[in-house]
Design a protein around this motif. Structure first.
Motif, PDB file in Angstrom:
ATOM      1  N   UNK A  26     -50.934  22.993 -22.192  1.00  0.00           N
ATOM      2  CA  UNK A  26     -49.501  22.678 -22.298  1.00  0.00           C
ATOM      3  C   UNK A  26     -49.245  21.584 -23.324  1.00  0.00           C
ATOM      4  N   UNK A  27     -50.303  20.931 -23.768  1.00  0.00           N
ATOM      5  CA  UNK A  27     -50.164  19.881 -24.780  1.00  0.00           C
ATOM      6  C   UNK A  27     -51.001  20.282 -25.990  1.00  0.00           C
ATOM      7  N   UNK A  28     -50.344  20.759 -27.019  1.00  0.00           N
ATOM      8  CA  UNK A  28     -51.051  21.285 -28.186  1.00  0.00           C
ATOM      9  C   UNK A  28     -51.134  20.202 -29.257  1.00  0.00           C
ATOM     10  N   UNK A  29     -52.362  19.773 -29.542  1.00  0.00           N
ATOM     11  CA  UNK A  29     -52.613  18.775 -30.581  1.00  0.00           C
ATOM     12  C   UNK A  29     -53.608  19.342 -31.588  1.00  0.00           C
ATOM     13  N   UNK A  30     -53.667  18.707 -32.772  1.00  0.00           N
ATOM     14  CA  UNK A  30     -54.543  19.227 -33.833  1.00  0.00           C
ATOM     15  C   UNK A  30     -55.337  18.091 -34.487  1.00  0.00           C
ATOM     16  N   UNK A  31     -55.826  17.175 -33.686  1.00  0.00           N
ATOM     17  CA  UNK A  31     -56.578  16.041 -34.220  1.00  0.00           C
ATOM     18  C   UNK A  31     -57.883  16.471 -34.876  1.00  0.00           C
ATOM     19  N   UNK A  32     -58.401  17.634 -34.503  1.00  0.00           N
ATOM     20  CA  UNK A  32     -59.646  18.124 -35.114  1.00  0.00           C
ATOM     21  C   UNK A  32     -59.527  18.313 -36.621  1.00  0.00           C
ATOM     22  N   UNK A  33     -58.300  18.482 -37.115  1.00  0.00           N
ATOM     23  CA  UNK A  33     -58.076  18.725 -38.545  1.00  0.00           C
ATOM     24  C   UNK A  33     -58.577  17.544 -39.384  1.00  0.00           C
ATOM     25  N   UNK A  34     -58.644  16.370 -38.767  1.00  0.00           N
ATOM     26  CA  UNK A  34     -59.123  15.186 -39.494  1.00  0.00           C
ATOM     27  C   UNK A  34     -60.550  15.365 -40.018  1.00  0.00           C
TER      28      UNK A  34
END
Length: 304
Positions: A22-30
């Motif tokens: 339910x919480x979509x984040x994209x910190x892996x892109x770093x």
């Protein structure tokens, strides 16, 4: 001497795993900067197949800015329908439905919104992969109308029909070929292109023995020796292309369930580096999906 076989590295560039759905984040892109730097060093040109949330993120903007206009990669489209507008009730349930479970008009609107969002910021995408590999013939006219010429959703030798989405299983690719081919709008497979076809460039999944198959992808329990066997099988079969697959979140130990420690993450990068060195030693060129598609379509038109 150059090898005739080509290599394509596809990266499903998407959300952080190990997080709430339910919480979509994209910190892996770093972590893409480190990855792209290694790719540049070895002459590897990734195709980043991006979801809606990635394209709209500051993280991806920062990654692109850091390349200083030297784009040795391609940006394609990757549909995660549950995080891509317009939204339906099933998108709010914390599950991951297959694209094939949506009505045709909703599927079309979702893909159109994804392509539009990419096109606002970057060159219009020409390549596509369906989320959860759920490709079906109803994608074809939608993709054609949006200028997408290449799909890479098919997983030969694999069936997803017993893996549940919302209410149904996924696509069954058990009997599909590993070599590229053309889809017609009615779902039939053709060897030559015409005006209403798109090119399918399947992910490379080959038999390495009588009892096992192997994906061309980094995985914690996969050795370089095993991946090398996949390359050698491809060379033996005289395939025109080998397609490697990985997720962007697998490049960051905090955001995936596989390479989820620093030591496992180091193993992932060392495995990729060994593969890149192998490609160099065998004089196998790296192309993006669109570069290969242009070459393959022209070759097949020439011989029609």
């Amino acid at each position: 001497m150059k090898n005739d076989i080509k290599f394509i590295l596809t990266v499903d560039t998407e959300w952080d795993r190990n997080q709430s759905k339910r919480e979509i984040t994209v910190k892996n892109i770093e972590r893409l900067n480190v990855f792209q730097k290694m790719c540049n060093h070895y002459g590897i040109k990734p195709t980043y197949l991006c979801t809606f949330e990635v394209i709209k993120s500051r993280e991806f903007d920062r990654f692109i800015s850091a390349q200083h206009g030297k784009h040795k990669f391609e940006i394609g489209a990757h549909l995660h329908p549950w995080s891509n507008p317009p939204f339906m009730d099933i998108d709010q349930l914390g599950i991951t439905p297959y694209p094939t479970e949506y009505p045709y008009d909703i599927l079309g609107d979702k893909i159109n919104n994804l392509v539009s969002e990419i096109s606002k910021r970057y060159p219009s995408p020409r390549s596509y992969r369906a989320g959860r590999f759920a490709f079906s013939p109803k994608h074809i006219p939608i993709l054609k109308d949006l200028g997408i010429m290449i799909d890479s959703s098919v997983t030969p030798n694999i069936s997803w029909k017993n893996v549940m989405g919302y209410k149904t299983g996924g696509s069954d690719f058990l009997k599909y070929q590993v070599s590229p081919y053309f889809w017609s709008e009615d779902g039939s497979i053709l060897e030559k292109p015409h005006s209403n076809t798109i090119l399918e460039v399947p992910i490379t999944i080959l038999s390495t023995s009588k009892s096992s198959i192997c994906w061309l992808r980094p995985f914690p329990n996969i050795s370089f020796k095993k991946l090398k066997m996949v390359f050698e099988q491809g060379l033996r079969y005289k395939l025109p292309v080998l397609v490697m697959f990985l997720h962007s979140n697998e490049l960051h130990e905090s955001f995936n369930p596989y390479f989820n420690s620093e030591s496992k993450n180091k193993y992932s990068f060392s495995l990729l580096e060994k593969i890149f060195i192998f490609l160099s030693e065998y004089s196998i060129d790296s192309l993006t999906l669109s570069e290969f598609g242009d070459m393959y379509i022209m070759k097949n038109i020439s011989y029609s």
